[in-house]
Design an enzyme around this catalytic site. Sequence first.
Site, PDB file in Angstrom:
ATOM      1  N   ASP A 198      -8.467  50.176   9.528  1.00 46.13           N
ATOM      2  CA  ASP A 198      -8.699  48.771   9.195  1.00 46.13           C
ATOM      3  C   ASP A 198     -10.083  48.388   9.720  1.00 46.13           C
ATOM      4  O   ASP A 198     -11.087  48.565   9.025  1.00 46.13           O
ATOM      5  CB  ASP A 198      -7.549  47.970   9.830  1.00 46.13           C
ATOM      6  N   GLU A 254      -4.111  59.778  10.252  1.00 47.16           N
ATOM      7  CA  GLU A 254      -3.865  58.358  10.537  1.00 47.16           C
ATOM      8  C   GLU A 254      -3.276  57.684   9.299  1.00 47.16           C
ATOM      9  O   GLU A 254      -3.503  58.137   8.168  1.00 47.16           O
ATOM     10  CB  GLU A 254      -5.205  57.718  10.973  1.00 47.16           C
ATOM     11  N   ARG A 272       8.951  50.634   7.508  1.00 47.05           N
ATOM     12  CA  ARG A 272       8.334  51.971   7.556  1.00 47.05           C
ATOM     13  C   ARG A 272       9.005  52.939   6.595  1.00 47.05           C
ATOM     14  O   ARG A 272       8.417  53.916   6.162  1.00 47.05           O
ATOM     15  CB  ARG A 272       8.436  52.567   8.965  1.00 47.05           C
ATOM     16  N   GLY A 331       2.862  55.173  12.635  1.00 48.37           N
ATOM     17  CA  GLY A 331       2.585  54.918  11.221  1.00 48.37           C
ATOM     18  C   GLY A 331       2.357  56.128  10.339  1.00 48.37           C
ATOM     19  O   GLY A 331       2.600  56.074   9.141  1.00 48.37           O
TER      20      GLY A 331
HETATM   21  P1  5GP Z   1      -7.998  49.284  13.350  1.00 51.16           P
HETATM   22  O1  5GP Z   1      -8.321  49.617  14.786  1.00 51.16           O
HETATM   23  O2  5GP Z   1      -8.634  50.224  12.366  1.00 51.16           O
HETATM   24  O3  5GP Z   1      -8.316  47.845  13.043  1.00 51.16           O
HETATM   25  O4  5GP Z   1      -6.421  49.330  13.244  1.00 51.16           O
HETATM   26  C1  5GP Z   1      -5.702  50.422  12.816  1.00 51.16           C
HETATM   27  C2  5GP Z   1      -4.220  50.180  13.037  1.00 51.16           C
HETATM   28  O5  5GP Z   1      -3.845  48.830  12.710  1.00 51.16           O
HETATM   29  C3  5GP Z   1      -3.423  51.045  12.079  1.00 51.16           C
HETATM   30  O6  5GP Z   1      -3.161  52.311  12.658  1.00 51.16           O
HETATM   31  C4  5GP Z   1      -2.174  50.229  11.840  1.00 51.16           C
HETATM   32  O7  5GP Z   1      -1.226  50.490  12.845  1.00 51.16           O
HETATM   33  C5  5GP Z   1      -2.648  48.792  11.974  1.00 51.16           C
HETATM   34  N1  5GP Z   1      -2.904  48.190  10.643  1.00 51.16           N
HETATM   35  C6  5GP Z   1      -4.102  47.890  10.123  1.00 51.16           C
HETATM   36  N2  5GP Z   1      -3.993  47.331   8.904  1.00 51.16           N
HETATM   37  C7  5GP Z   1      -2.668  47.305   8.635  1.00 51.16           C
HETATM   38  C8  5GP Z   1      -1.893  46.843   7.498  1.00 51.16           C
HETATM   39  O8  5GP Z   1      -2.400  46.348   6.469  1.00 51.16           O
HETATM   40  N3  5GP Z   1      -0.549  46.980   7.577  1.00 51.16           N
HETATM   41  C9  5GP Z   1       0.067  47.499   8.682  1.00 51.16           C
HETATM   42  N4  5GP Z   1       1.393  47.584   8.651  1.00 51.16           N
HETATM   43  N5  5GP Z   1      -0.626  47.942   9.773  1.00 51.16           N
HETATM   44  C10 5GP Z   1      -1.978  47.840   9.745  1.00 51.16           C
END
Ligand code: 5GP
Length: 179
Positions: free
Chosen positions: A107, A103, A169, A49
Amino acid sequence: MQSTIQVHDKHFEVFIEKNVIEHRINELASQINQDYEGKRPLFLAILNGSFMFAAELMKSVTVACEITFLRVSSYQATESSGKVHQILGLLENIEGRDVIVVEDIVDTGLTMVEIKAQLLAQNPASLSITTLFQKPEALRQPIDIQYIGFEIENKFVLGYGLDYDGLGRNLGDLYVLCE
Ligand code: 5GP
């Protein structure tokens, strides 16, 4: 300009335009240039990403620096402990280095908390994090992030490196899922 697009089965609309994103990335780079003056940071960009963010950021970083790319694998450990993330492909020795993790989006923060712990175990001189997007409402573990591009609402976004099931992407603007 067509502002609504379909990717797989879902519709998305433009949320943050490319020029606004890139202006902000330039500001983040300026801050990093100030903070790392006289140092030689090692950027660790998390694939897939962050590739677009990392490329744009590096164009405006003027301090001597290195960059390398990592993957984070995600697998279900046990039902109770949930998903576990493991760093793959870090060949560089980061001991004593000033590390900046790059990063795409934070999220829940769970991925970044684990990445950070695994990197700190390798004794870098310092470790900071830059993320292009953060969803403060989704955060489940507190985490210090030094350079945040945009705080966004808790909705699914796509583009500028972020995908929906493999697609999107390549989009230069950031899109958000239509309600
Ligand atoms: P976390 O562990 O913080 O919940 O997740 C992070 C990862 O989830 C990010 O690196 C990304 O790959 C994915 N992610 C989280 N939110 C989104 C979003 O709104 N759109 C997309 N495409 N990927 C997301």
